[in-house]
Scaffold this active site. Structure first.
Site, PDB file in Angstrom:
ATOM      1  N   GLU A   1      -8.923  -2.600   4.717  1.00 31.86           N
ATOM      2  CA  GLU A   1      -7.778  -2.734   5.616  1.00 31.86           C
ATOM      3  C   GLU A   1      -8.242  -2.818   7.069  1.00 31.86           C
ATOM      4  OE1 GLU A   1      -3.440  -0.624   6.143  1.00 31.86           O
ATOM      5  OE2 GLU A   1      -5.184   0.703   6.042  1.00 31.86           O
TER       6      GLU A   1
ATOM      7  N   SER B   1       0.747   6.369   2.671  1.00 32.28           N
ATOM      8  CA  SER B   1       1.330   7.295   3.649  1.00 32.28           C
ATOM      9  C   SER B   1       2.573   7.998   3.095  1.00 32.28           C
ATOM     10  CB  SER B   1       1.704   6.556   4.929  1.00 32.28           C
ATOM     11  OG  SER B   1       0.554   6.044   5.569  1.00 32.28           O
TER      12      SER B   1
ATOM     13  N   GLN C   1       0.848  -1.199   0.000  1.00 29.93           N
ATOM     14  CA  GLN C   1       0.000   0.000   0.000  1.00 29.93           C
ATOM     15  C   GLN C   1       0.877   1.239   0.000  1.00 29.93           C
ATOM     16  OE1 GLN C   1      -2.345   0.326   3.517  1.00 29.93           O
ATOM     17  NE2 GLN C   1      -3.600   2.001   2.770  1.00 29.93           N
TER      18      GLN C   1
ATOM     19  N   GLU D   1      -6.714   6.990  17.354  1.00 23.61           N
ATOM     20  CA  GLU D   1      -7.427   8.277  17.441  1.00 23.61           C
ATOM     21  C   GLU D   1      -8.317   8.497  16.218  1.00 23.61           C
ATOM     22  OE1 GLU D   1      -3.935   8.245  20.015  1.00 23.61           O
ATOM     23  OE2 GLU D   1      -4.214   7.814  17.900  1.00 23.61           O
TER      24      GLU D   1
ATOM     25  N   SER E   1       4.480  -1.449   4.309  1.00 24.26           N
ATOM     26  CA  SER E   1       4.689  -2.836   4.717  1.00 24.26           C
ATOM     27  C   SER E   1       4.836  -3.730   3.497  1.00 24.26           C
ATOM     28  CB  SER E   1       3.508  -3.325   5.561  1.00 24.26           C
ATOM     29  OG  SER E   1       3.366  -2.547   6.723  1.00 24.26           O
TER      30      SER E   1
END
Length: 366
Positions: free
Chosen positions: A224, A109, A106, A335, A141
């Site tokens: 995910e 980020s 993926q 969060e 990852s």
């Protein structure tokens, strides 16, 4: 014929120990048992999603490959996004590759865009024969062992940040892709940073419409969270804590009380995850992270002074304790998961967002 009966027939006609990994996975796809809820011809038979668990149990007992464990991102995230957004040609091409063991990672980020995914800065510029992509991704990852990457890039910086994005499937062997492993606290390099320098992507590898990348990415992220939620049905930290407790002095009431509470939390979480079957992925994901961290912390307390002697063995509680620190970050921070539950499940007022309708190019970025 039921999925279980089809699985039994598959195992009789294609014994895993005899036909080999690739041949068995191809036969499983053709039989519609890779994703039983997919349509016929796309690795499924149009059955209920719940039936996949029984199929995997039969396959695992027979020693067959299990893509849900061996290639989670491609199996759980890539396939669902391709089925939802891919053309017929893309579904034929990508789904069979995933079903026969192709690994994906993926590429979302970035150093300046973690929890605020819409703030990504990797650019994709349209060219006559496709797209030219430049940027940097991080915390990827399985990048070193993957063949393809699910890439989110900005194609129109003059649109608001959620609307100027496009989604691609990137062949990681393409010139200009550089993968640099990142060493983590366990001593492993499970994650990588990925640099993209003038990487050419054919338009045929674009998934979904131009500018609809945010919607495609949300389907990937939903899968995910469900993927992490399914881990809530596993009981690794509880079983390990029970084993250590049995080996140690079992008379400490404080440790015994923590162990009982841990077992109860794990049991409730498994019941919840099993009944919702992904209906509330964020809640299961939070529960998985908190249970793992509390469980492996208890394991270290049960080890006593031996907890200081680090052992990198895959199932050693000291390694698992350090690795579990990432559970509340990866796949969406706790969060962010709580915000999603509050706003989208409970219907509470959303947090103020002042940059939603501003062009991305006008925003100040660190």
């Amino acid at each position: 014929m039921s999925p279980e009966a089809l699985t039994q027939r598959l195992l009789r006609e294609h014994p895993p120990a005899s036909v080999g990994r690739a041949a068995f996975l191809a036969a499983q796809y053709d039989a519609g048992l890779t994703w039983v809820h997919h349509p016929v011809g796309r690795g499924g038979i149009g059955a209920e999603r719940d039936a996949q668990r029984a199929v995997f149990e039969l396959l695992t007992a027979a020693g067959a490959p299990n893509l849900q464990v061996e290639s989670r991102p491609a199996y759980s995230m890539g396939a669902s996004s391709v089925l939802a957004w891919g053309t017929a040609e893309q579904q034929d091409r990508y789904l069979r590759a995933i079903a026969t063991g192709e690994r994906w990672c993926q590429l979302f980020s970035e150093p300046g865009a973690g929890s605020d995914l819409a703030a990504i800065d990797t650019r994709a510029v349209r060219e006559e024969d496709g797209w030219r992509v430049t940027g940097q991704k991080v915390w990827t990852s399985m990048a070193t062992s993957s063949r393809k990457g699910m890439l989110l890039a900005r194609t129109d910086p003059d649109q608001p940040k959620h609307r100027g994005l496009t989604y691609f499937v990137l062949d990681l062997a393409t010139p200009g892709v550089e993968i640099r492993p990142l060493r983590q606290i366990t001593g492993e390099a499970e994650f990588s940073e990925v640099y993209l320098t003038d990487v050419r992507i054919p338009d045929a590898d674009r998934l979904g419409p131009v500018g609809a990348g945010w919607k495609v990415a949300m389907s990937t992220l939903s899968s995910e969270r469900d993927m992490f939620g399914t881990k809530a049905t596993e009981s690794g930290p509880v079983e390990l804590a029970l084993a250590l407790y049995g080996e140690r002095d079992g008379r400490d009431p404080a440790l015994r009380s923590r162990l009982v509470r841990l077992w109860l939390r794990g049991h409730v979480l498994r019941l919840y995850a099993g009944r919702t079957e992904g209906a509330s992925g964020p809640a299961s994901k939070i529960g998985f992270a908190e249970l793992n961290q509390a469980g492996y912390e208890l394991c270290l307390d049960l080890l006593g002074d031996e907890a200081l002697l680090y052992d990198p063995a895959p199932r050693d509680p000291r390694r698992l304790f350090l690795r579990s620190r990432a559970n509340s970050i990866e796949g969406g921070t706790t969060e962010i998961m709580r915000n999603i539950l509050a706003e989208r499940v409970l219907g509470l007022p959303a947090e103020p967002r002042v940059d939603t309708d501003l062009p991305y190019s006008s925003l100040r970025r660190g």
